[in-house]
Motif scaffolding. Structure first.
Motif: not given
Length: 192
Positions: A151-157, A159-160, A166-168
């Motif tokens: 599962k992906a985590v919602w990042e703050d920015t 860019e993140r 991209r990593e997923r």
């Protein structure tokens, strides 16, 4: 009753004269095109065909040219594709009048455009090389498939988030590669 017959005869004479006057301007090629296709072809340029081909690359160029010969309008042909999802194939008479260009390009022809080289490159390039995962693909043999994805985590920015996406993508591509390699090994074992 006699007046109705006179009107019908007069109308037929006017239509006959009109057709005779307008057909006198046609060249023999145009007359043969009209008789073969069943309609008077409109002027069509290669730019018109290219415009529609760029919008709908899955529609064959011959189908596009045939419909443009009928309509003479990019807008009408585009609307027909959008409404129906396809264009009718041209009849055999079309190919005798407008043969396909199957001859090789002359030596003085311009070099391939960036669009054609890009499509050729896409066909030969794998996902591993497109996303520059060659090194990770060699070391991915040891990574378990459960670790990939998740599962992906919602990042703050933004860019993140983009980096996470991209990593997923990379993890999904590597997982698909591992499944494909495992399937190939299983098929080889089954063949032996």
């Amino acid at each position: 009753m006699g007046e109705v017959v006179n009107v019908i005869v007069a109308f037929a004479v006017i239509v006959f004269i009109f057709r005779w006057v307008t057909s006198g301007n046609d060249s023999p090629e145009q007359r043969s095109a009209v008789s073969a296709l069943g309609f008077r072809p409109k002027p069509v340029t290669q730019d018109m065909v290219d415009t529609i081909s760029n919008m709908f690359p899955d529609i064959p160029a011959d189908n596009i040219r045939f419909d443009l010969l009928r309509t003479g309008s990019i807008e009408q042909t585009t609307n027909k594709i959008l409404e129906r999802g396809f264009l009718d194939a041209p009849p055999a008479a079309y190919h005798t009048l407008y043969p396909r260009n199957t001859a090789p390009a002359p030596t003085g022809a311009p070099a391939p455009t960036a669009a054609t080289t890009a499509t050729q490159k896409k066909k030969t390039e794998s996902l591993i090389s497109r996303y520059h995962l060659e090194e990770r693909a060699q070391t991915a043999e040891n990574i378990q498939e459960e670790q990939l994805g998740g599962k992906a985590v919602w990042e703050d920015t933004a860019e993140r988030r983009e980096a996470s996406l991209r990593e997923r993508k990379a993890q999904m591509i590597l997982a698909a590669r591992q499944r494909m390699l495992a399937q190939q090994v299983a098929q080889e074992k089954a063949a032996n």
